[in-house]
Scaffold this active site. Sequence first.
Site, PDB file in Angstrom:
ATOM      1  N   HIS A   2     -38.451 -48.673  30.900  1.00 31.62           N
ATOM      2  CA  HIS A   2     -39.384 -49.570  31.343  1.00 31.62           C
ATOM      3  C   HIS A   2     -39.287 -49.944  32.848  1.00 31.62           C
ATOM      4  CE1 HIS A   2     -40.075 -50.724  26.884  1.00 31.62           C
ATOM      5  NE2 HIS A   2     -40.224 -49.271  26.960  1.00 31.62           N
TER       6      HIS A   2
ATOM      7  N   HIS B 220     -39.802 -39.351  24.493  1.00 33.25           N
ATOM      8  CA  HIS B 220     -40.519 -39.050  23.101  1.00 33.25           C
ATOM      9  C   HIS B 220     -40.263 -37.794  22.547  1.00 33.25           C
ATOM     10  CE1 HIS B 220     -43.407 -42.723  23.025  1.00 33.25           C
ATOM     11  NE2 HIS B 220     -42.428 -43.108  23.910  1.00 33.25           N
TER      12      HIS B 220
END
Length: 692
Positions: free
Chosen positions: A252, A89
């Site tokens: 993920h 991020h």
Amino acid sequence: MKFLSAALLLGLATPALSSCPYLASLSDDSPQRQLTLKTENTKSRTEQVELADLQAVKKDIVELLHSSDPKWPSDYDNYGPFFVRLAWHCTGSYRTSDGRGGCDGGRQRFDPERSWDDNTNLDKARSLLAPIKEKYGLSLSWGDLFVLAGTTAIEDMGGPVLGFCAGREDDDDGSASLPLGPTAEQEILAPCETNGECEEPLGSTTVGLIYVNPEGPMGQPDADRSAPQVRDTFERMAMNDTETVALIGGGHAFGKTHGACPSGPGLPPNEDEENPWSGECGSGVGVDAFTSGFEGPWTTQPTQWDNEYFQSLLNYKWDSWIGPGGHNQWQVRKEQNVTAPSGPAADGDGSQDIMMLTSDISLTRDPAYLKIVKEYASSLSSFENQFSHAWYKLTSRDMGPVTRCKGSMVPPAQEFQYPLPPTPPSSSLPDFSKVRASLANLLSSNAVSASSLTTLAWNCASTFRSTDYLGGCNGARILFSPGKDWSINSDSEDTLEALQSIKDTYGESLSWSDLIVLAGTVALEFSGADKMRFCGGRTDASDGLGWSYLTPKITGSLSDDSNILIDEISKLGLTAGEYVAILGAVHSLGDLPGDYVGQWTSDPFTVDNEYFKNILDLPFTLYENRQYKAEGEEIYALKTDMLIREIPELSSKAYDYAADEDYFKGELKNAWVKIMNADRFDIEGREEEYCE
């Protein structure tokens, strides 16, 4: 472990639009004020500080990964997934449209980024890393620490890592991220009518999120419509399909989402400085944590690298449902003889079924993405190769050329870094005093004008972008498309042809990029500017790909805008005074470019301060509906020149230069040398060897 208060660790909040949920519209009443421009350099560089021992830092990170603090317990007794998210991020805010975002600067510590919905609870990750930062001090930047923490976590959990590019320099505040939004600056430069459907130059469809709304377009679980948004947003950071699918699947492979109840995470830092994101579900931590509002892991082994994510996408049918956090997410279809895979609960007490998000399911709805999903599901080696390269690109794209990378873990130059041939030994370079003499003779013979040489050098060097360190004249990409085709370079072919004889004389020892920069420098000196320092050793590129995202936004046309000009100056890394000095010098010489007519000054062969007096004192009116003419004078100007006197920070310096010619020439000397060498990371620490 002691958690630092948000106020001490993250810095004071800067004004930002608060409460930006996924489906909220951006404020329509943001003040449309003019952007401001810095008038002096405020960021101190830290090249002189010896880089920390990165292996020692990694050792400390690994020790932290396998700990757990009760104030923010680790999921699965491993902070690895948390730090992968932190690094992702921080770096994933990068966008090619203006080079902004990324983790260089470590601005996730400040607003607006620290209060984005997508960065919920990352204040805890930064707090966990704070003791390591304190231990290594200035030798380890926050930006390097964030990225190294995520990269080390991937490696520790068995994932593939290509390398690590250190050398990020921390910013003192979040001002460089204001154009990312949600802020007044963003509304001026890149307004978004409907948050969730934002277009370029913004980097994501939703301001406050890194890429897309994972719940689906405008919060609807429509996987078919989600896939085009996924592709669009990843393309905005120059990721292709194989890189996109690898990054999503690799990210993920680890960890879980957090949405224990519908109550939410609490207030963000810009609304609650002392106790941001306190958590409204039970204890607010551990199994009660609320981050994204989704709940559950993607795989059955959330701290172990594998390709199970892709296999699960293909091997099960998936249905959308409203999860415990109140958001649309996906679960394995409940069918006879089908049991949803499950892994351990985050706190080790029981188990939890895997889940997917709409953006995950979208990878199976797009034919190109589906083909890649199948490849990665069947070939772990293919997945690992693509992910390791894509992760390095994700985390290093904002760092510019490989010559900016420091440390012992830097891999060979990658295509996205637009590598140049290595800097030649200084002993192999020509005698630049002789090259100077050759250029002076060329000018004296009127074979080429000083104006054309200064314009060529300026147009070449002013492609530099301090936001992501792309551009600049090293490489001489002005010789190739797209740069040579830009309207501002319409006269460059003739100028280069005039320089060809000098290039032929010195052959391979003199690069085109050195010749272009030195020619512009000599032309200014020939026209009355002070003698300037020149640094040689540039090398030439074989194509113009490094300029693909650098199309000029200021061209002199009537469409030039004050806010765009201010933004362009900011991206150049120049102060107001530096830009005005250079423009004044370039516009003191010769005729207006291209199809425009006339001259800026009465003596277009001399660099002096007449240009500033003309721009500030003469009344100009629109001429032929494309440029400006001084009333009663054969003095002409472009829209850019008119903006010099309209923008306060620029006109202030123009008045100074109009009043004191010596002061102007001194400032010009420093500014010209700065921009001509802004991209010379290859000779940092060796300037005395390469500079006159």
